[in-house]
Design a protein around this motif. Structure first.
Motif, PDB file in Angstrom:
ATOM      1  N   PHE A   7       0.279   0.734   7.384  1.00  0.00           N
ATOM      2  CA  PHE A   7       0.267   1.970   6.594  1.00  0.00           C
ATOM      3  C   PHE A   7      -1.166   2.334   6.235  1.00  0.00           C
ATOM      4  O   PHE A   7      -1.937   1.478   5.804  1.00  0.00           O
ATOM      5  CB  PHE A   7       1.099   1.784   5.319  1.00  0.00           C
ATOM      6  CG  PHE A   7       2.545   1.511   5.611  1.00  0.00           C
ATOM      7  CD1 PHE A   7       3.458   2.549   5.684  1.00  0.00           C
ATOM      8  CD2 PHE A   7       2.985   0.214   5.866  1.00  0.00           C
ATOM      9  CE1 PHE A   7       4.781   2.301   5.993  1.00  0.00           C
ATOM     10  CE2 PHE A   7       4.309  -0.048   6.165  1.00  0.00           C
ATOM     11  CZ  PHE A   7       5.209   1.003   6.238  1.00  0.00           C
ATOM     12  N   ILE A   9      -3.647   4.676   3.906  1.00  0.00           N
ATOM     13  CA  ILE A   9      -3.631   5.418   2.641  1.00  0.00           C
ATOM     14  C   ILE A   9      -4.918   6.225   2.504  1.00  0.00           C
ATOM     15  O   ILE A   9      -6.012   5.706   2.735  1.00  0.00           O
ATOM     16  CB  ILE A   9      -3.539   4.450   1.428  1.00  0.00           C
ATOM     17  CG1 ILE A   9      -2.466   3.366   1.631  1.00  0.00           C
ATOM     18  CG2 ILE A   9      -3.300   5.235   0.137  1.00  0.00           C
ATOM     19  CD1 ILE A   9      -1.068   3.861   1.760  1.00  0.00           C
ATOM     20  N   ASP A  72      -0.086   7.989   5.333  1.00  0.00           N
ATOM     21  CA  ASP A  72       1.253   7.654   4.843  1.00  0.00           C
ATOM     22  C   ASP A  72       1.427   7.974   3.364  1.00  0.00           C
ATOM     23  O   ASP A  72       2.543   8.221   2.907  1.00  0.00           O
ATOM     24  CB  ASP A  72       1.526   6.170   5.107  1.00  0.00           C
ATOM     25  CG  ASP A  72       1.588   5.891   6.596  1.00  0.00           C
ATOM     26  OD1 ASP A  72       2.492   6.448   7.247  1.00  0.00           O
ATOM     27  OD2 ASP A  72       0.722   5.162   7.118  1.00  0.00           O
ATOM     28  N   ALA A  73       0.323   7.931   2.609  1.00  0.00           N
ATOM     29  CA  ALA A  73       0.390   8.262   1.177  1.00  0.00           C
ATOM     30  C   ALA A  73      -1.028   8.508   0.690  1.00  0.00           C
ATOM     31  O   ALA A  73      -2.003   8.181   1.374  1.00  0.00           O
ATOM     32  CB  ALA A  73       1.032   7.123   0.385  1.00  0.00           C
ATOM     33  N   LEU A 314       6.649   3.968  -0.501  1.00  0.00           N
ATOM     34  CA  LEU A 314       6.459   3.747   0.946  1.00  0.00           C
ATOM     35  C   LEU A 314       7.536   2.810   1.487  1.00  0.00           C
ATOM     36  O   LEU A 314       8.099   3.033   2.560  1.00  0.00           O
ATOM     37  CB  LEU A 314       5.087   3.123   1.207  1.00  0.00           C
ATOM     38  CG  LEU A 314       3.893   4.063   1.309  1.00  0.00           C
ATOM     39  CD1 LEU A 314       2.600   3.269   1.388  1.00  0.00           C
ATOM     40  CD2 LEU A 314       4.032   4.977   2.535  1.00  0.00           C
ATOM     41  N   GLN A 317      10.821   4.696   1.657  1.00  0.00           N
ATOM     42  CA  GLN A 317      10.777   5.717   2.709  1.00  0.00           C
ATOM     43  C   GLN A 317      10.935   5.115   4.096  1.00  0.00           C
ATOM     44  O   GLN A 317      11.532   5.706   4.973  1.00  0.00           O
ATOM     45  CB  GLN A 317       9.417   6.437   2.702  1.00  0.00           C
ATOM     46  CG  GLN A 317       9.184   7.372   1.558  1.00  0.00           C
ATOM     47  CD  GLN A 317       9.978   8.647   1.707  1.00  0.00           C
ATOM     48  OE1 GLN A 317      10.981   8.807   1.029  1.00  0.00           O
ATOM     49  NE2 GLN A 317       9.578   9.537   2.576  1.00  0.00           N
ATOM     50  N   HIS A 318      10.312   3.938   4.301  1.00  0.00           N
ATOM     51  CA  HIS A 318      10.261   3.341   5.642  1.00  0.00           C
ATOM     52  C   HIS A 318      11.160   2.117   5.769  1.00  0.00           C
ATOM     53  O   HIS A 318      11.012   1.341   6.709  1.00  0.00           O
ATOM     54  CB  HIS A 318       8.814   2.963   5.984  1.00  0.00           C
ATOM     55  CG  HIS A 318       7.905   4.156   6.038  1.00  0.00           C
ATOM     56  ND1 HIS A 318       7.770   4.930   7.155  1.00  0.00           N
ATOM     57  CD2 HIS A 318       7.123   4.720   5.097  1.00  0.00           C
ATOM     58  CE1 HIS A 318       6.920   5.930   6.899  1.00  0.00           C
ATOM     59  NE2 HIS A 318       6.516   5.819   5.665  1.00  0.00           N
TER      60      HIS A 318
END
Ligand code: ATP
Length: 368
Positions: A7, A9, A72-73, A314, A317-318
């Motif tokens: 991920f 960020i 991703d965020a 996260l 979500q995933h």
């Protein structure tokens, strides 16, 4: 399809104390993620905010916005400085632009107290608060932010800001609130959503309330009620433990979330998330605190807890359980640091600043 386990960020340290509390937060995320193993979180940091605007004439560079949209965020510390403004007097607030551009409609403001802190309410129930305030973040009265006009002139001159409450905005917000109440109910919370409005005075709020009631009918296992915003302010001081999930308009949420931060002991204790369908920004509720910059007094707790909210979001979500576990580790480490080490941040009258709080949280994380 293989499970996503890397991920990226976008990091926006911003202004003032933002650059002091961001490095320990990134270290904490890395430590928590390494502890659970099997997942990787990487960071890419960008300059943005008031200082950047002063230097370059741009508040949020395009490169940062593009990365934010792709990553991703987004983890943001704080932006804005009262002394640096646009020519029309408004403060530099790219975090608001991000909310609009990424359509982050649900501002999630948890009000959860840490054990052991001297908090403003005497009642023991005021020391164990755990409810959520959800603030609509794309419309309401702040929809007028850049549309402010002064009309007429002389003694007839007047200024107007227009409140915008849309059906689409309400439906997605209320569904978000009820879904959060469902999720919390499964963890033992009350299962109630309270709509905060001023439907007795403004027609737009009456409209909002009717849509709330319609959405509530689709979530019959969750209790739904209303409270006028003035009564909500009173109840937040007299018996805030009665709330579970509160949901409200943008500006009301702005004001009530500071009240919530006060119940938690101060701005440095209050995390937040601004969530849309696809993107989300996580940031402490506080501003850049120019009055304490460079003094080592900044409390990093709100940003630590915002980072935990990010990992949890996260993970959900995933469907990545490792990230949910890493989030829980940060929450537990912060809670243990307060209860065992009896931390007392500067803003609560103590003498624990960025370094001491960081060190205590790290040492609790290592022993979990
Ligand atoms: P903004 O309008 O940008 O949200 P603000 O005007 O509400 O900002 P803050 O920057 O949040 O102001 O600061 C309000 C007060 O809280 C200041 O006295 C500041 O020093 C204090 N404060 C804010 N954040 C922290 C923190 N993380 N640690 C310690 N004190 C803080």
């Amino acid at each position: 399809m293989s499970e996503k386990n890397t991920f990226e960020i976008t990091i926006l340290p911003g202004d003032g104390i933002g650059v002091e509390i961001t490095p320990p937060t990134l270290d904490l995320i890395t430590a928590a993620v390494q502890k659970v193993g099997g997942v990787e979180v990487t960071f890419k940091s960008f300059d943005a905010g008031a200082k950047y605007y002063q230097d370059t004439g741009i508040a949020l560079p395009e490169e940062a916005l593009n990365h934010a949209q792709e990553s991703d965020a987004i983890l943001l510390a704080c932006m804005g400085m009262p002394s640096i403004r646009y020519p029309d007097g408004r403060e530099i607030a790219p975090q608001l632009e991000l909310r609009e551009k990424l359509d982050l409609f649900a501002g999630v403001r948890p009000v959860k107290t840490m054990p052991g802190l001297p908090l403003p309410l005497e009642d023991p129930r005021g020391k164990a608060l755990d409810f959520i305030l959800i603030r609509e973040s794309t419309e309401g009265l702040f929809a007028s932010r850049e549309k402010f006009t002064i009309e007429s002139e002389g003694e007839n001159e007047f200024a107007t800001d227009t409140q915008v409450i849309s059906r689409r905005g309400c439906e997605r917000l209320f569904n978000f609130a009820f879904n959060m109440a469902h999720q919390r109910k499964s963890q033992g919370y009350k299962g109630r959503v309270t709509c905060v409005d001023k439907a007795n005075v403004l027609g737009s709020f009456y409209y909002m309330r009717q849509i709330f009631d319609q959405v509530a009918e689709e979530h019959t296992d969750i209790e739904a009620d209303h409270v006028y915003v003035d009564a909500a302010a009173l109840q937040l001081v007299r018996q805030p433990w009665a709330f579970d999930v509160m949901v409200t308009e943008n500006m009301f949420g702005d004001i009530l979330s500071d009240l919530g931060a006060g119940l938690m002991g101060g701005m440095g204790m209050a995390p937040s998330a601004d969530i849309g369908q696809k993107h989300a920004v996580f940031q402490p509720c506080h501003g850049s605190a120019p009055d304490i910059v460079g003094e080592g007094k900044a409390n990093p707790t709100a940003m630590f807890l915002s980072a935990a909210m990010m990992l949890n979001w996260l993970g959900l979500q995933h469907q990545n359980q490792k990230l949910v576990e890493a989030a829980a580790l940060i929450d537990k480490a912060v809670e243990a640091a307060y209860s065992d080490a009896q931390l007392l941040p500067f803003e609560l009258g103590g003498s624990d600043g960025t370094e001491e709080i960081t060190q205590q949280v790290f040492s609790r994380l290592q022993s979990l």
